[in-house]
Design a protein around this motif. Structure first.
Motif, PDB file in Angstrom:
ATOM      1  N   ILE A 241       0.841  -1.194   0.000  1.00  0.00           N
ATOM      2  CA  ILE A 241       0.000   0.000   0.000  1.00  0.00           C
ATOM      3  C   ILE A 241       0.877   1.247   0.000  1.00  0.00           C
ATOM      4  O   ILE A 241       1.834   1.347   0.774  1.00  0.00           O
ATOM      5  N   SER A 242       0.546   2.198  -0.857  1.00  0.00           N
ATOM      6  CA  SER A 242       1.263   3.471  -0.888  1.00  0.00           C
ATOM      7  C   SER A 242       0.298   4.591  -0.556  1.00  0.00           C
ATOM      8  O   SER A 242      -0.747   4.743  -1.202  1.00  0.00           O
ATOM      9  N   LYS A 243       0.612   5.383   0.480  1.00  0.00           N
ATOM     10  CA  LYS A 243      -0.277   6.453   0.915  1.00  0.00           C
ATOM     11  C   LYS A 243       0.551   7.570   1.548  1.00  0.00           C
ATOM     12  O   LYS A 243       1.409   7.301   2.395  1.00  0.00           O
ATOM     13  N   ASN A 244       0.268   8.789   1.112  1.00  0.00           N
ATOM     14  CA  ASN A 244       0.942   9.977   1.655  1.00  0.00           C
ATOM     15  C   ASN A 244       2.469   9.869   1.543  1.00  0.00           C
ATOM     16  O   ASN A 244       3.211  10.252   2.463  1.00  0.00           O
ATOM     17  N   THR A 247       5.158   3.823   2.070  1.00  0.00           N
ATOM     18  CA  THR A 247       4.766   2.495   1.620  1.00  0.00           C
ATOM     19  C   THR A 247       4.577   1.599   2.835  1.00  0.00           C
ATOM     20  O   THR A 247       5.407   1.589   3.752  1.00  0.00           O
ATOM     21  N   ALA A 248       3.481   0.865   2.835  1.00  0.00           N
ATOM     22  CA  ALA A 248       3.184  -0.050   3.933  1.00  0.00           C
ATOM     23  C   ALA A 248       2.834  -1.416   3.358  1.00  0.00           C
ATOM     24  O   ALA A 248       2.427  -1.550   2.200  1.00  0.00           O
ATOM     25  N   LEU A 249       2.990  -2.433   4.184  1.00  0.00           N
ATOM     26  CA  LEU A 249       2.670  -3.806   3.806  1.00  0.00           C
ATOM     27  C   LEU A 249       1.587  -4.308   4.744  1.00  0.00           C
ATOM     28  O   LEU A 249       1.723  -4.214   5.964  1.00  0.00           O
ATOM     29  N   LEU A 250       0.526  -4.844   4.174  1.00  0.00           N
ATOM     30  CA  LEU A 250      -0.583  -5.359   4.977  1.00  0.00           C
ATOM     31  C   LEU A 250      -0.369  -6.847   5.220  1.00  0.00           C
ATOM     32  O   LEU A 250      -0.530  -7.666   4.316  1.00  0.00           O
ATOM     33  N   LEU A 251       0.007  -7.180   6.453  1.00  0.00           N
ATOM     34  CA  LEU A 251       0.241  -8.571   6.822  1.00  0.00           C
ATOM     35  C   LEU A 251      -0.949  -9.172   7.548  1.00  0.00           C
ATOM     36  O   LEU A 251      -1.168 -10.369   7.494  1.00  0.00           O
ATOM     37  N   ASP A 252      -1.696  -8.333   8.252  1.00  0.00           N
ATOM     38  CA  ASP A 252      -2.894  -8.798   8.954  1.00  0.00           C
ATOM     39  C   ASP A 252      -3.894  -7.657   8.981  1.00  0.00           C
ATOM     40  O   ASP A 252      -4.315  -7.195   7.933  1.00  0.00           O
TER      41      ASP A 252
END
Length: 385
Positions: A241-244, A247-252
């Motif tokens: 996920i890329s926001k503002n 970058t983040a990763l959705l693991l749960d």
């Protein structure tokens, strides 16, 4: 024939069991279903593998609807067990239907099913069948089995026998047996890497462009976030996920904000062109596509590749989780990494134990004469955030 390799396609049409099956289906002038393929798959192991491959092709291109194949394999395994021991059906079938399958389905709603999840069910079914056979050979109904006989059976075989605990708890709650005690199966003590080795491997994954991109990405997820390989192989493009500008990763349930080097690495993995073959046509954008149509890479294959490049699986994951558990309480760590809260608490306790042992070792080193001390290791760099 509009095909990149027409000779290969012709050879497949002439020699493949899948092609013959499709031809027979077309001659029957009716729609092929999953049930048809399931019936054919019972003919033998080789046939089952051919049918499973053909099924993946048909699902990938929308001819058949998608379904959770690992849940189906659990039921298929139960059928094989009951074919061998039909007298166990009155207990085994309701156990699988009302205990094993509901839990497997609940887990599949949170994350894609994996071979490990199917294996989790196989072990419990096999243990229950083995124990019931043990009782039958002694002329005992399950409710007549005593604790002494349970202990005798546990002592006479492999440690996987302790998984019968699940079946006996279910049986006792429904009045099929006495309250019989089976200890939890002992888990091996987690192993870890020393801090410098762990740091060096992580730096190598993040920056060494001589390593294959998939090895670097999988190794970084293992070394930095302590993710199990069965979870890594099921990641998709949509989990990144890329926001503002971050970058983040959705693991749960909670997105994990990634440091810049790891975010860049995973972005490169998403943007690279898929290799020719099934992965290029897969409807599911796996980060680690497999060789089978529509499927992700197997965790066993990824484990072999990482090990071949000098990245130890268990030690890397254990070290990463211990370091994370030192910094975050279990209530935060569990939803962040997709761990059960009890598992997170166990890693927290292990982290505290390791940290105490480290402080004691440092205290002894500082108290020793200068000539006996080892030189302080130099850091190999910093992780840029």
């Amino acid at each position: 024939m509009n095909c990149e390799y027409p000779r290969t396609a012709l050879r497949w049409l002439l020699n493949s069991a899948s092609a013959r099956l499709l031809a027979n289906t077309a001659a029957a002038s009716r729609q092929l279903t999953h049930a048809d393929l399931d019936q054919l798959a019972t003919a033998g192991r080789g046939t089952a593998q051919t049918i499973d491959y053909l099924r993946q092709v048909l699902v990938t291109f929308g001819v058949l609807p998608a379904r959770d194949e690992y849940l189906v394999r659990i039921e298929r395994h139960l059928g094989r067990v009951l074919t061998r021991w039909p007298e166990q059906a009155p207990l085994l079938r309701p156990y699988v239907r009302w205990s094993v399958m509901p839990r497997a389905r609940r887990r599949s709603t949170h994350s894609p099913s994996t071979p490990g999840r199917a294996q989790w069910a196989y072990v419990r079914i096999n243990a229950a069948a083995d124990f019931l056979s043990f009782a039958t050979e002694r002329g005992l109904a399950l409710r007549e089995v005593t604790q002494h006989q349970v202990d005798q059976w546990l002592a006479g075989g492999a440690s996987t026998r302790y998984e019968v605990r699940d079946f006996l708890v279910w049986a006792a709650r429904r009045g099929h047996s006495q309250d019989l005690l089976v200890p939890h199966r002992a888990k091996p003590e987690p192993v870890g890497l020393d801090e410098d080795s762990h740091w060096d491997l992580l730096q190598q994954c993040l920056y060494d462009e001589e390593l294959p991109l998939d090895v670097r990405a999988a190794g970084a997820l293992l070394l930095f976030l302590g993710q199990h390989l069965t979870r890594i192989v099921t990641l998709t493009d949509s989990d990144l996920i890329s926001k503002n500008g971050r970058t983040a990763l959705l693991l749960d349930r909670s997105p994990v904000h990634l440091p810049v080097p790891l975010a860049t690495l995973l972005t490169e993995l998403v943007e690279q062109s898929p290799e020719p073959g099934w992965s290029a046509n897969s409807p599911m954008p796996w980060l680690f596509p497999g060789t089978q149509p529509g499927a992700h890479r197997s965790s066993a294959s990824l484990a072999r590749t990482l090990t071949a490049h000098g990245i130890p699986i268990r030690a890397s994951r254990g070290t990463a989780l211990i370091q994370l558990a030192q910094d975050m309480p279990p209530a935060v760590l569990a939803p962040l990494l997709g761990l059960h809260v009890i598992t997170a608490e166990q890693w927290r306790r292990r982290a505290v134990t390791d940290w105490t042992a480290y402080l004691q070792a440092r205290g002894r080193a500082l108290a020793a004469p200068d000539s006996c001390r080892n030189p302080e290791p130099q850091s190999s760099g910093q992780l840029v955030v």
